[in-house]
Design an enzyme around this catalytic site. Structure first.
Site, PDB file in Angstrom:
ATOM      1  N   HIS A  32       0.794  -0.963  -0.081  1.00  0.00           N
ATOM      2  CA  HIS A  32      -0.237   0.290  -0.037  1.00  0.00           C
ATOM      3  C   HIS A  32       0.911   1.096   0.259  1.00  0.00           C
ATOM      4  O   HIS A  32       1.757   1.217   0.176  1.00  0.00           O
ATOM      5  CB  HIS A  32      -0.692   0.358   1.081  1.00  0.00           C
ATOM      6  CG  HIS A  32       0.184  -0.381   2.856  1.00  0.00           C
ATOM      7  ND1 HIS A  32       0.490   0.999   3.159  1.00  0.00           N
ATOM      8  CD2 HIS A  32      -0.070  -0.788   3.619  1.00  0.00           C
ATOM      9  CE1 HIS A  32       0.693   1.068   4.215  1.00  0.00           C
ATOM     10  NE2 HIS A  32       0.741  -0.372   4.423  1.00  0.00           N
ATOM     11  N   CYS A  42       2.712  -4.980   6.646  1.00  0.00           N
ATOM     12  CA  CYS A  42       3.102  -4.085   5.380  1.00  0.00           C
ATOM     13  C   CYS A  42       4.176  -3.765   4.189  1.00  0.00           C
ATOM     14  O   CYS A  42       5.040  -3.129   5.512  1.00  0.00           O
ATOM     15  CB  CYS A  42       1.834  -3.071   5.685  1.00  0.00           C
ATOM     16  SG  CYS A  42       0.155  -4.053   5.750  1.00  0.00           S
TER      17      CYS A  42
END
Length: 211
Positions: free
Chosen positions: A171, A187
């Protein structure tokens, strides 16, 4: 007597050297009879090695995916997008920090590492909303809410997010200056331009190889 002994030793040495030289000439003559062009064997061996190398190269290439796939190097914080052998995109990213968080009760702990292995892109989201997990509140020293609406936070994940399982995403980031460093909770953070290209190019089911 001493001089005679020394002369005998010298004579034996000369005779031995002569015999060795004759033996060397004889072996060279014999080898030339068997193979008058010894370099031909070297060329054949070289050609054989080249053929074997090419065969192994083909076998290795056959194992490499022909479709799009993503490779993430967590140590060097790089993401590569390939189409077969062709490099389509290279991005500097941020991966897991490896930090450990323990909740005040001591009953739970989290290790913030990016998982390693083979995954696939399972979901794609535009303007994603982050559902804050328990550790985010523990880290901030806040009570964990019971109402799910209190967990929602917009803008934290950037404009796009690609999920590859177990709550992990590729992301965007609000902290582009920190790209290239291991500072995430697991992440993979990507810069805006590269993330947009990834979102546009990568379909669901794309393999993600992380090491």
């Amino acid at each position: 007597m001493k001089k005679k002994r020394i002369l005998n030793i010298l004579m034996m040495g000369l005779i031995s050297l002569g015999l060795l030289e004759l033996l060397g000439h004889w072996m060279a003559w014999r080898a030339s009879k068997k193979n008058p062009f010894p370099y031909v064997k070297t060329v054949k061996q070289d050609r054989s090695l080249r053929n074997e190398n090419a065969l192994w190269r083909k076998k290795i290439e056959a194992l490499q995916p022909k479709e799009l796939f993503i490779v993430v190097d967590t140590a060097n914080n790089t993401l590569l997008l390939y189409q077969g052998h062709q490099l389509i995109l290279r991005a500097i990213v941020s991966c897991g920090s490896g930090a450990i968080l323990v909740d005040p009760s001591g009953k739970r702990r989290w290790i913030f590492e990016t998982p390693r292995g083979e995954f696939v892109i399972q979901s794609k989201h535009e303007n994603p909303v982050w559902v804050k997990p328990d550790w985010a509140f523990v880290e901030e020293g806040k009570p964990i809410p019971k109402n799910v609406m209190e967990r929602l936070e917009e803008g934290m994940l950037g404009s796009y997010a690609l999920g590859f399982g177990n709550g992990y995403f590729i992301h965007g980031t609000l902290y582009s200056r920190l790209l290239g460093k291991n500072i995430t909770h697991g992440c993979i953070r990507v810069g805006d331009q590269e993330l947009k290209k990834l979102y546009e190019l990568v379909p669901l089911g794309t393999k993600v190889l992380i090491f």
